[in-house]
Motif scaffolding. Structure first.
Motif, PDB file in Angstrom:
ATOM      1  N   VAL A 206     -27.799  44.667  17.750  1.00  0.00           N
ATOM      2  CA  VAL A 206     -26.802  44.553  18.818  1.00  0.00           C
ATOM      3  C   VAL A 206     -26.717  45.854  19.607  1.00  0.00           C
ATOM      4  O   VAL A 206     -26.622  45.850  20.846  1.00  0.00           O
ATOM      5  CB  VAL A 206     -25.429  44.168  18.231  1.00  0.00           C
ATOM      6  N   GLY A 207     -26.767  46.980  18.906  1.00  0.00           N
ATOM      7  CA  GLY A 207     -26.728  48.266  19.600  1.00  0.00           C
ATOM      8  C   GLY A 207     -27.922  48.457  20.519  1.00  0.00           C
ATOM      9  O   GLY A 207     -27.776  48.898  21.666  1.00  0.00           O
ATOM     10  N   GLU A 208     -29.126  48.128  20.031  1.00  0.00           N
ATOM     11  CA  GLU A 208     -30.321  48.247  20.865  1.00  0.00           C
ATOM     12  C   GLU A 208     -30.263  47.292  22.056  1.00  0.00           C
ATOM     13  O   GLU A 208     -30.712  47.627  23.160  1.00  0.00           O
ATOM     14  CB  GLU A 208     -31.572  47.964  20.026  1.00  0.00           C
ATOM     15  N   LEU A 209     -29.713  46.102  21.858  1.00  0.00           N
ATOM     16  CA  LEU A 209     -29.587  45.146  22.954  1.00  0.00           C
ATOM     17  C   LEU A 209     -28.649  45.670  24.038  1.00  0.00           C
ATOM     18  O   LEU A 209     -28.945  45.563  25.240  1.00  0.00           O
ATOM     19  CB  LEU A 209     -29.080  43.805  22.419  1.00  0.00           C
ATOM     20  N   ILE A 210     -27.538  46.256  23.633  1.00  0.00           N
ATOM     21  CA  ILE A 210     -26.598  46.815  24.608  1.00  0.00           C
ATOM     22  C   ILE A 210     -27.239  47.968  25.376  1.00  0.00           C
ATOM     23  O   ILE A 210     -27.108  48.073  26.603  1.00  0.00           O
ATOM     24  CB  ILE A 210     -25.310  47.270  23.895  1.00  0.00           C
ATOM     25  N   VAL A 211     -27.951  48.831  24.660  1.00  0.00           N
ATOM     26  CA  VAL A 211     -28.641  49.948  25.319  1.00  0.00           C
ATOM     27  C   VAL A 211     -29.671  49.431  26.314  1.00  0.00           C
ATOM     28  O   VAL A 211     -29.789  49.932  27.444  1.00  0.00           O
ATOM     29  CB  VAL A 211     -29.302  50.857  24.265  1.00  0.00           C
ATOM     30  N   MET A 212     -30.425  48.401  25.922  1.00  0.00           N
ATOM     31  CA  MET A 212     -31.439  47.839  26.809  1.00  0.00           C
ATOM     32  C   MET A 212     -30.805  47.258  28.067  1.00  0.00           C
ATOM     33  O   MET A 212     -31.308  47.459  29.187  1.00  0.00           O
ATOM     34  CB  MET A 212     -32.229  46.757  26.075  1.00  0.00           C
ATOM     35  N   LEU A 213     -29.694  46.547  27.921  1.00  0.00           N
ATOM     36  CA  LEU A 213     -29.023  45.962  29.081  1.00  0.00           C
ATOM     37  C   LEU A 213     -28.498  47.039  30.020  1.00  0.00           C
ATOM     38  O   LEU A 213     -28.623  46.927  31.252  1.00  0.00           O
ATOM     39  CB  LEU A 213     -27.879  45.056  28.613  1.00  0.00           C
ATOM     40  N   PHE A 214     -27.931  48.092  29.466  1.00  0.00           N
ATOM     41  CA  PHE A 214     -27.417  49.178  30.297  1.00  0.00           C
ATOM     42  C   PHE A 214     -28.542  49.850  31.080  1.00  0.00           C
ATOM     43  O   PHE A 214     -28.453  50.035  32.303  1.00  0.00           O
ATOM     44  CB  PHE A 214     -26.686  50.209  29.434  1.00  0.00           C
TER      45      PHE A 214
END
Length: 260
Positions: free
Chosen positions: A55-63
C-alpha cells in the motif's frame, strides 16, 4: 500559464533510460523497509497483499506519477529536474515551495534513519570508550550526555553535507539518475536476487521449485544488470552533455558581456 496540448509536447523517447533508473532510485527503499519490518509489531501486516509495504509503494507511485505527468503537461520541455524549480514566482507558488520544504524537513529523519543507525554505531564504538574513560574540560565525563552531544553534531553534519551536495551539483536530476543506476539497481534488484537464491535454495528440495526460484531471480538480476549498465551509460552521457552546454553558453555570453 495554459496547459500545453498533448500533440505539442516534446518527445521523451531519449529520456526513457534516465526515467527508468530515476524510478529505481525513488522506489529503492529497501533499507527503510527492512528497518520498518524489524520494528513493526505484527509482521504479517507488513508483507500481506494489501499490507504496509504494498500500500505504501502504491501511494508513492500514484503521487510521483501524478506530479510528474501534470508537471510535464504544464511545462513541457521547460520542466526542471525538480518540479518546484519550474514554478513561477508568485505568492501561491511560494507557499507551495514552503509546504514542500516542510515536508522534506519532516521526512528527513526517516530518510537518514538507516545511515545514522549504521554509521553512529561505528562511531560510538570508537568514541565511547575514550569519552567514558577520560575527563572532558576538567570535569569527569558523563558518557551519556557527551555521546548525545556528539550524536547531535554528527546528525547535523549529515544534513549539512547533503544540503551542500544539492547546492554544489547544478544538475541534481542527472546525479540522481546516476546514483539510481549504481546503487538502486544493485541494492534493490541484483543483490537481493542473489541472496534470495542462496537463502532458499536448500529449503526447496523440489527440483521444479528450485528451477522456478532460479529462473525468477535470473530475470530480476538481468533487469537490474540492464538498468545498471544502460543507466550508467546514459547518465554519464547526459552529465557530459550538460557540462558541455554550460561551457558553450559561458563561451558565447562572456565575450559579449565584456565588450558591452
Amino acid at each position: 500559464m495554459p496547459i500545453q496540448s498533448l500533440d505539442r509536447l516534446p518527445p521523451v523517447g531519449d529520456k526513457i533510460p534516465q526515467f527508468f533508473v530515476t524510478t529505481l532510485f525513488i522506489f529503492e527503499g529497501s533499507s527503510v523497509s527492512m528497518s520498518l519490518y524489524k520494528t513493526i509489531r505484527t509482521h504479517h501486516h507488513f508483507r500481506m497483499t494489501f499490507g504496509v509495504l504494498n500500500v505504501g509503494e502504491l501511494i508513492v507511485m500514484l503521487f510521483y506519477t501524478s506530479i510528474g505527468f501534470l508537471g510535464y503537461l504544464q511545462y513541457g520541455e521547460d520542466t526542471e529536474g525538480t518540479i518546484t524549480s519550474s514554478l513561477p514566482a508568485s505568492p501561491l507558488y511560494d507557499a507551495v515551495q514552503l509546504v514542500y520544504a516542510v515536508v522534506v524537513l519532516g521526512t528527513y529523519p526517516i530518510i537518514l534513519y538507516v545511515p545514522i543507525q549504521v554509521l553512529w554505531n561505528i562511531i560510538k564504538q570508537k568514541v565511547g570508550p575514550i569519552i567514558n574513560g577520560n575527563e572532558w574540560n576538567g570535569v569527569k565525563s558523563q558518557g551519556g550526555a557527551r555521546l548525545m552531544i556528539i550524536e547531535l553534531v554528527f546528525r547535523a553534519l549529515l544534513v549539512v553535507a547533503t544540503y551542500l551536495l544539492s547546492v554544489v551539483v547544478p544538475q541534481l536530476d542527472l546525479i540522481i539518475s546516476l546514483v539510481g543506476a549504481i546503487t538502486s539497481s544493485s541494492v534493490a534488484v541484483m543483490i537481493p536476487s542473489i541472496l534470495h537464491t542462496v537463502t532458499f535454495w536448500e529449503q526447496n528440495s523440489n527440483r521444479w521449485a528450485r528451477i522456478r526460484l532460479l529462473a525468477v531471480n535470473l530475470v530480476l538480476f538481468a533487469i537490474g544488470l540492464t538498468a545498471f549498465t544502460l543507466g550508467i551509460y546514459f547518465s554519464v552521457s547526459d552529465i557530459i552533455d550538460s557540462y558541455r552546454t554550460i561551457e558553450f553558453i559561458n563561451e558565447t555570453t562572456l565575450p559579449s558581456s565584456s565588450v558591452g
